[in-house]
Design a protein around this motif. Structure first.
Motif, PDB file in Angstrom:
ATOM      1  N   LEU A 280      74.105 -11.962  35.658  1.00  0.00           N
ATOM      2  CA  LEU A 280      74.252 -11.501  34.290  1.00  0.00           C
ATOM      3  C   LEU A 280      72.948 -12.332  33.430  1.00  0.00           C
ATOM      4  N   SER A 281      72.977 -13.821  33.845  1.00  0.00           N
ATOM      5  CA  SER A 281      71.835 -14.547  33.125  1.00  0.00           C
ATOM      6  C   SER A 281      70.500 -14.067  33.539  1.00  0.00           C
ATOM      7  N   ASP A 282      70.230 -13.762  34.822  1.00  0.00           N
ATOM      8  CA  ASP A 282      69.187 -13.026  35.363  1.00  0.00           C
ATOM      9  C   ASP A 282      68.780 -12.007  34.687  1.00  0.00           C
ATOM     10  N   LYS A 283      69.584 -10.878  34.361  1.00  0.00           N
ATOM     11  CA  LYS A 283      69.252  -9.720  33.853  1.00  0.00           C
ATOM     12  C   LYS A 283      68.987 -10.090  32.612  1.00  0.00           C
ATOM     13  N   GLU A 284      69.778 -10.783  31.608  1.00  0.00           N
ATOM     14  CA  GLU A 284      69.419 -11.077  30.611  1.00  0.00           C
ATOM     15  C   GLU A 284      68.124 -11.745  30.157  1.00  0.00           C
ATOM     16  N   PHE A 285      67.536 -12.390  31.268  1.00  0.00           N
ATOM     17  CA  PHE A 285      66.262 -13.015  31.168  1.00  0.00           C
ATOM     18  C   PHE A 285      65.104 -12.311  31.264  1.00  0.00           C
ATOM     19  N   ILE A 286      65.369 -11.041  32.225  1.00  0.00           N
ATOM     20  CA  ILE A 286      64.338 -10.029  32.566  1.00  0.00           C
ATOM     21  C   ILE A 286      64.333  -9.233  31.207  1.00  0.00           C
ATOM     22  N   ILE A 287      65.482  -8.875  30.182  1.00  0.00           N
ATOM     23  CA  ILE A 287      65.589  -8.029  29.067  1.00  0.00           C
ATOM     24  C   ILE A 287      64.844  -8.791  28.260  1.00  0.00           C
ATOM     25  N   SER A 288      64.964 -10.006  27.901  1.00  0.00           N
ATOM     26  CA  SER A 288      64.579 -10.694  27.011  1.00  0.00           C
ATOM     27  C   SER A 288      63.064 -10.929  27.022  1.00  0.00           C
ATOM     28  N   GLN A 289      62.337 -11.250  28.077  1.00  0.00           N
ATOM     29  CA  GLN A 289      61.238 -11.130  28.362  1.00  0.00           C
ATOM     30  C   GLN A 289      60.445  -9.809  28.203  1.00  0.00           C
ATOM     31  N   ALA A 290      61.071  -8.690  28.835  1.00  0.00           N
ATOM     32  CA  ALA A 290      60.396  -7.269  28.716  1.00  0.00           C
ATOM     33  C   ALA A 290      60.249  -6.714  27.369  1.00  0.00           C
ATOM     34  N   VAL A 291      61.527  -6.729  26.576  1.00  0.00           N
ATOM     35  CA  VAL A 291      61.905  -5.911  25.458  1.00  0.00           C
ATOM     36  C   VAL A 291      61.556  -6.721  24.397  1.00  0.00           C
ATOM     37  N   ASP A 292      62.103  -8.069  24.296  1.00  0.00           N
ATOM     38  CA  ASP A 292      61.889  -9.086  23.269  1.00  0.00           C
ATOM     39  C   ASP A 292      60.491  -9.704  22.945  1.00  0.00           C
ATOM     40  N   GLY A 293      59.755  -9.921  24.256  1.00  0.00           N
ATOM     41  CA  GLY A 293      58.607 -10.512  24.417  1.00  0.00           C
ATOM     42  C   GLY A 293      58.651 -12.169  24.442  1.00  0.00           C
ATOM     43  N   LYS A 294      59.995 -12.661  24.764  1.00  0.00           N
ATOM     44  CA  LYS A 294      60.358 -14.005  24.861  1.00  0.00           C
ATOM     45  C   LYS A 294      59.537 -14.643  25.725  1.00  0.00           C
ATOM     46  N   THR A 295      59.065 -15.866  25.687  1.00  0.00           N
ATOM     47  CA  THR A 295      58.575 -16.457  27.030  1.00  0.00           C
ATOM     48  C   THR A 295      59.674 -16.971  27.908  1.00  0.00           C
ATOM     49  N   LYS A 296      59.207 -17.765  29.050  1.00  0.00           N
ATOM     50  CA  LYS A 296      60.167 -17.889  29.923  1.00  0.00           C
ATOM     51  C   LYS A 296      61.315 -19.149  29.324  1.00  0.00           C
ATOM     52  N   ASP A 297      60.534 -19.965  28.660  1.00  0.00           N
ATOM     53  CA  ASP A 297      61.277 -21.274  27.966  1.00  0.00           C
ATOM     54  C   ASP A 297      61.947 -20.631  26.919  1.00  0.00           C
ATOM     55  N   GLU A 298      61.593 -19.791  25.993  1.00  0.00           N
ATOM     56  CA  GLU A 298      62.536 -19.125  25.218  1.00  0.00           C
ATOM     57  C   GLU A 298      63.765 -18.171  25.524  1.00  0.00           C
ATOM     58  N   ALA A 299      63.412 -17.700  26.607  1.00  0.00           N
ATOM     59  CA  ALA A 299      64.609 -16.625  27.324  1.00  0.00           C
ATOM     60  C   ALA A 299      65.509 -17.594  28.032  1.00  0.00           C
ATOM     61  N   ILE A 300      65.298 -18.901  28.438  1.00  0.00           N
ATOM     62  CA  ILE A 300      66.347 -19.658  28.837  1.00  0.00           C
ATOM     63  C   ILE A 300      67.039 -20.306  28.011  1.00  0.00           C
ATOM     64  N   SER A 301      66.159 -20.663  26.797  1.00  0.00           N
ATOM     65  CA  SER A 301      67.094 -21.404  25.699  1.00  0.00           C
ATOM     66  C   SER A 301      67.794 -20.570  24.957  1.00  0.00           C
ATOM     67  N   GLY A 302      67.674 -19.156  24.914  1.00  0.00           N
ATOM     68  CA  GLY A 302      68.309 -18.121  24.186  1.00  0.00           C
ATOM     69  C   GLY A 302      67.547 -17.863  22.808  1.00  0.00           C
TER      70      GLY A 302
END
Length: 302
Positions: A280-302
């Motif tokens: 689930l965490s890996d999938k949330e990571f993909i969604i937050s980067q692709a759809v919301d444009g978050k960086t890797k650090d932002e996606a990890i920190s939520g």
């Protein structure tokens, strides 16, 4: 050919990506951003590939910042927190419990095909062997959920004690049936419930004091109904997609809710739950980067 006759097209979705970038392609074709002939290039650019039994399989994700740049010009993204500013907060709490069927769980974990042959017969074992990993994971998820029934039943306090109503979700019917036998003041909502009985179940839970617990499968009760009489949502097991889990959570966290909502993830250490958390965490990571444009650090920190 039919789509060419439509000058303006609008795609409305709360979950443009459930798990991976490949799911966005059909939307882009519908909107005219991509053509079907672009499919192979899209796969090469935004997904990983691996060879399984001589076949190239496209899965996973890469170049997510590039994918976000591609969809950003024609995407209008509105999050619930930006639109429903008066909605009470939603928090997530883990609840760690031991499973009561640990011996059977370990047997299935060690030698899955032998376990399934013993439980369901030779035909089931033969079918499972063709897709052993996914069948094994689902079976372990169900076993763990069934093993949590007794500790969860003990954790659930009567509404008369001031706890309030609780929604309990599972991907599987069996643990909910077992829980219903322990908690008589519960209403069930599964795929086998007749259509005319579904609204009655919701009305009984929402509008009367007779029922303290709503026991629903994620597939049947996770969308399309309002359960704001409860402000606590409990998951006996974790579903495969973040979107499916959020949809189920939001049966309580929606317009009409006046209290903060607590999401309780019931987890058992040393079980499939730990792997599902990573998935689930890996999938949330993909969604937050692709759809919301978050960086890797932002996606990890939520």
């Amino acid at each position: 050919p039919v789509m060419r006759l439509i000058p303006n097209r609008l795609a409305v979705t709360g979950t443009p990506i459930l798990t991976r970038p490949i799911e966005l392609f059909a939307l882009m074709v519908f909107l005219g951003v991509k053509q079907r002939s672009d499919y192979k290039d899209y796969l090469t650019t935004y997904t990983e590939s691996k060879v399984i039994k001589g076949r190239t399989v496209f899965t996973g994700a890469k170049n997510l910042s590039g994918l976000h740049s591609l969809i950003q010009p024609f995407t209008l993204r509105r999050l619930k927190k930006d639109v429903l500013k008066d909605l009470p907060a939603k928090t997530v709490t883990p609840l760690f419990v031991p499973i009561s069927n640990v011996e059977e769980y370990r047997q299935a974990e060690r030698n899955f095909l032998s376990w399934i042959r013993e439980k369901k017969g030779d035909i089931a074992a033969i079918k499972a062997s063709s897709a052993e990993l996914i069948v094994k994971m689902n079976s372990l998820r169900q076993l763990a959920a069934e093993g949590k029934v007794l500790p969860v039943a003990d954790w659930l306090k009567p509404c008369s004690d001031g706890q309030g109503k609780v929604i309990i979700f599972s991907s599987f019917k069996e643990p909910l049936v077992r829980l219903a036998k322990i908690k008589g003041d519960s209403v069930g909502y599964t795929g086998s419930l007749a259509k005319e009985g579904r609204q009655q179940a919701v009305d009984d839970f929402q509008g009367t004091h007779k029922y303290c617990y709503f026991l629903g499968t994620i597939g049947a009760a996770g969308v399309g109904i309002t359960l704001t009489a409860a402000n606590r949502v409990c998951f006996l097991d974790l579903p495969w997609t973040p979107g499916g889990k959020i949809q189920a959570e939001d049966r309580a966290h929606r317009i009409g809710q006046t209290r903060p909502v607590e999401i309780v993830n019931v987890l058992a250490r040393g079980t499939i739950d730990e792997r599902m958390l990573v998935i689930l965490s890996d999938k949330e990571f993909i969604i937050s980067q692709a759809v919301d444009g978050k960086t890797k650090d932002e996606a990890i920190s939520g």
